[in-house]
Design a protein around this motif. Sequence first.
Motif, mmCIF file in Angstrom:
data_model
loop_
_atom_site.group_PDB
_atom_site.id
_atom_site.type_symbol
_atom_site.label_atom_id
_atom_site.label_comp_id
_atom_site.label_asym_id
_atom_site.label_seq_id
_atom_site.Cartn_x
_atom_site.Cartn_y
_atom_site.Cartn_z
ATOM 1 N N MET A 112 53.467 30.887 43.923
ATOM 2 C CA MET A 112 54.873 30.758 43.534
ATOM 3 C C MET A 112 54.998 30.453 42.050
ATOM 4 N N ASN A 113 54.118 29.610 41.564
ATOM 5 C CA ASN A 113 54.071 29.326 40.140
ATOM 6 C C ASN A 113 53.623 30.546 39.361
ATOM 7 N N GLN A 114 52.598 31.198 39.911
ATOM 8 C CA GLN A 114 51.961 32.274 39.173
ATOM 9 C C GLN A 114 52.860 33.495 39.026
ATOM 10 N N VAL A 115 53.597 33.799 40.082
ATOM 11 C CA VAL A 115 54.493 34.951 40.016
ATOM 12 C C VAL A 115 55.481 34.756 38.877
ATOM 13 N N MET A 116 55.984 33.538 38.759
ATOM 14 C CA MET A 116 56.987 33.307 37.734
ATOM 15 C C MET A 116 56.358 33.314 36.335
ATOM 16 N N LEU A 117 55.096 32.987 36.258
ATOM 17 C CA LEU A 117 54.437 32.962 34.946
ATOM 18 C C LEU A 117 54.074 34.356 34.424
ATOM 19 N N GLN A 118 54.213 35.363 35.265
ATOM 20 C CA GLN A 118 53.986 36.721 34.761
ATOM 21 C C GLN A 118 54.992 37.074 33.676
ATOM 22 N N ARG A 119 56.134 36.363 33.678
ATOM 23 C CA ARG A 119 57.167 36.645 32.675
ATOM 24 C C ARG A 119 57.234 35.537 31.628
ATOM 25 N N THR A 120 56.126 34.812 31.474
ATOM 26 C CA THR A 120 56.132 33.719 30.513
ATOM 27 C C THR A 120 56.173 34.269 29.081
ATOM 28 N N SER A 121 56.502 33.405 28.123
ATOM 29 C CA SER A 121 56.781 33.898 26.766
ATOM 30 C C SER A 121 55.532 34.224 25.963
ATOM 31 N N TYR A 122 54.356 33.743 26.360
ATOM 32 C CA TYR A 122 53.163 33.997 25.549
ATOM 33 C C TYR A 122 52.399 35.197 26.108
ATOM 34 N N GLY A 123 52.265 36.234 25.307
ATOM 35 C CA GLY A 123 51.714 37.513 25.755
ATOM 36 C C GLY A 123 50.394 37.430 26.503
ATOM 37 N N PRO A 124 49.339 36.848 25.892
ATOM 38 C CA PRO A 124 48.043 36.821 26.579
ATOM 39 C C PRO A 124 48.088 36.067 27.922
ATOM 40 N N TYR A 125 48.904 35.021 27.990
ATOM 41 C CA TYR A 125 49.047 34.255 29.238
ATOM 42 C C TYR A 125 49.734 35.126 30.287
ATOM 43 N N ALA A 126 50.809 35.786 29.864
ATOM 44 C CA ALA A 126 51.548 36.638 30.799
ATOM 45 C C ALA A 126 50.650 37.759 31.317
ATOM 46 N N ARG A 127 49.861 38.360 30.420
ATOM 47 C CA ARG A 127 48.986 39.462 30.845
ATOM 48 C C ARG A 127 47.914 38.973 31.817
ATOM 49 N N ALA A 128 47.374 37.788 31.536
ATOM 50 C CA ALA A 128 46.383 37.220 32.460
ATOM 51 C C ALA A 128 47.029 36.990 33.827
ATOM 52 N N MET A 129 48.266 36.501 33.813
ATOM 53 C CA MET A 129 48.924 36.198 35.087
ATOM 54 C C MET A 129 49.224 37.455 35.893
ATOM 55 N N VAL A 130 49.555 38.539 35.192
ATOM 56 C CA VAL A 130 49.816 39.798 35.903
ATOM 57 C C VAL A 130 48.555 40.214 36.664
ATOM 58 N N ARG A 131 47.426 40.132 35.968
ATOM 59 C CA ARG A 131 46.157 40.497 36.583
ATOM 60 C C ARG A 131 45.830 39.558 37.753
ATOM 61 N N ILE A 132 46.042 38.287 37.513
ATOM 62 C CA ILE A 132 45.727 37.288 38.539
ATOM 63 C C ILE A 132 46.580 37.504 39.787
ATOM 64 N N CYS A 133 47.868 37.722 39.581
ATOM 65 C CA CYS A 133 48.755 37.898 40.744
ATOM 66 C C CYS A 133 48.353 39.122 41.550
ATOM 67 N N LYS A 134 47.973 40.179 40.857
ATOM 68 C CA LYS A 134 47.558 41.395 41.554
ATOM 69 C C LYS A 134 46.345 41.088 42.438
ATOM 70 N N GLU A 135 45.400 40.339 41.880
ATOM 71 C CA GLU A 135 44.170 40.059 42.624
ATOM 72 C C GLU A 135 44.383 39.009 43.710
ATOM 73 N N GLU A 136 45.306 38.112 43.418
ATOM 74 C CA GLU A 136 45.528 36.964 44.291
ATOM 75 C C GLU A 136 46.189 37.372 45.606
ATOM 76 N N SER A 137 46.751 38.571 45.618
ATOM 77 C CA SER A 137 47.624 38.906 46.742
ATOM 78 C C SER A 137 46.893 38.872 48.091
ATOM 79 N N PHE A 138 45.577 39.043 48.099
ATOM 80 C CA PHE A 138 44.920 38.993 49.412
ATOM 81 C C PHE A 138 44.575 37.564 49.834
ATOM 82 N N HIS A 139 44.583 36.640 48.897
ATOM 83 C CA HIS A 139 44.084 35.301 49.187
ATOM 84 C C HIS A 139 44.892 34.584 50.257
#
Lengths: 95, 250, 312
Positions: free
Chosen positions: C134-161
């Motif tokens: 829930m935290n991570q999904v919202m952080l995909q739109r965070t203001s810092y580019g590298p953080y947001a990009r990492a979160m996009v990748r993480i959320c994609k991978e996290e979906s099976f967990h």
Amino acid sequence: MSDSQGPIWEVFVQKKAGQPFVHCGSLHAFDKEMALQNARDLYTRRNEGMSLWVVLSSAIVSSSPEDMGPFFEPANDKVYRHPTFYQIPDAIGHM
Amino acid sequence: MNKELFKYTLRLADNALVLGQRLSEWTGHGPFLEEDLALTNIALDTFGTATSLLEYASRVEGADRNEDSLAYFRNEREFYNTLLVEQANGDYAKTIVRQVLVDAFNVLLYTELSKSKDETLSGIAQKAIKEVTYHYRHTSSWVIRFGDGTEESNKKAQEALNELWRFTGELFEMDEVEEELIKKGIAVDLKALQPKWEKQIDELLKKAILKKPENSFMQTGGKKGIHTEHLGFLLAEMQTLPRMLPNAKW
Amino acid sequence: MENKNFEDIFEAKMAKNEIIEPKDWMPDNYRKHLIRQISQHAHSEIVGMLPEGNWITRAPSLRSKLVLLAKVQDEGGHGLYLYTAAETLGTDRDELLNALHTGKAKYSSIFNYPTLTWADIGAIGWLVDGAAIMNQVMLQRTSYGPYARAMVRICKEESFHQRQGYEIMCHLSFGTSEQKEMAQDALNRWWYPTLMMFGPPDAESPNSENAIKWRIKRESNDQLRQRFVNQTMEQVDYLGLTVPDKNLKYNETKKAYDFSEPNWAEFKNVISGNGPCNKERLAARNEAHKKGEWVRAAAAAYAKKNKDAVAA
């Protein structure tokens, strides 16, 4: 700096032959072979690509935010570089 | 049931299962993050092969055991892996040296097994070749880094090699199980692999500035179910839950 | 140009929902806040490998072993993506790890609880990953580019967990009586620690205001906690399990569940080092790092000796 994790490398992945290599992230590695292997183990675990580039992060030259104006704005008014600038008679159709 | 084929498949499977179990002990405890993930990838491939092989073994047996019952409900004396793969992880040098010895062997083994007249084994081998080829690339580059790294890393790699060498002879041992299946074009002639394996390891050790151990007295027994003391503990840990609740499904 | 001018540009970007990239000027406290938040997040992933890693060698089926191994590996990957995102802010991984190893840095309190049975692996996937995402999904739109990009990748991978965790809970809840008991026991032990993951109540959360302004955070702790309870209850009911909270019931007027607050005194203690497993977790990380030291030194020495191994 006593970095015991090795230098940072940037990783670029090509999804399919013919497509551009796209930056996908970074990693630490001590040598080229390790960087390549780490990139494979880290960034292609889910069939994300079929070809990889790794490059030492320190070898990348990048523009700065201050360059934004002088670098990119002069291109704004070069409308003649775009096909829509030119008028072709209707009779000719698509060109 | 084809008894030889069942046992042969179990030998292949147990090598993968026990080695995978050892490798997975490192997950979360690797020397740095990237390498932690890399070794876990090797573990995943290895368990994948083990699962396919056990699944096939259960079909060959044709009894009511599936791949999980074969993994979780056989006792120590019914495991037929080689002694090398059950050796404890030790330090990272020992894990990598154990792995490179097995990887070099596996590349040769699966290349030959892919030509097997048994279609299932051949299919499993064809998939595994690509995996173990990469494993060898990964572990051999580490052996070179250790050998040609610091004095300490060279020493650790050399010690690991000296310690594990006595388990390498068994990799090439054959008995009536193999002999019977070689006649049918199913099993791999391990004796024929040995010179190739030795040549490859020689070249690697040279690059890594490591000394090949004197041919020590070779240990044997695993393929007949007589193991080192390590395996019992490994199985006790691995099998605990299904044996605690034998009627449960997971 | 003066700082004032830079600050105006930064504020204007924030107002327009634009993204900040590493080379852009940013206020010091924005940079500090990000380094702290991203590295805490990275530490949580890395320490989080331990409680689940406990069960890799004891996973009760070949399938569950493969899945758990892949999941714990993903967490390592996520830690890695996050460390490299933090490194774009002018820190390095060594420094960040050092802060973790010496106990200076914090990580999610949840990983200081023990995994005692296989059901805990189910509960972690279902509840802990469910809360984290829930935290991570919202952080995909965070203001810092590298953080947001990492979160996009993480959320994609996290979906099976989370699905992996719930699948385990299903097997157990519909299994033998011992398995069902195991599932209920895990829910009892993980429920409140999971609610704590969203952080202290809004009124007591010191970092929230700036974090929301900077889009480093997009919803408040209490909002997220409420949303988590609302969406989890249906899943609890399906399993036929009971949440260890007598006050938990649906409130028709607010169209949401009422529930008891976790024990915040316990939370503070766990955060400051007094949880059941803080010492073990830190010791395990320190040991791995220390045991890896000669490995890293060997790789560095090899690269130094063999120049062509590094440069073209």
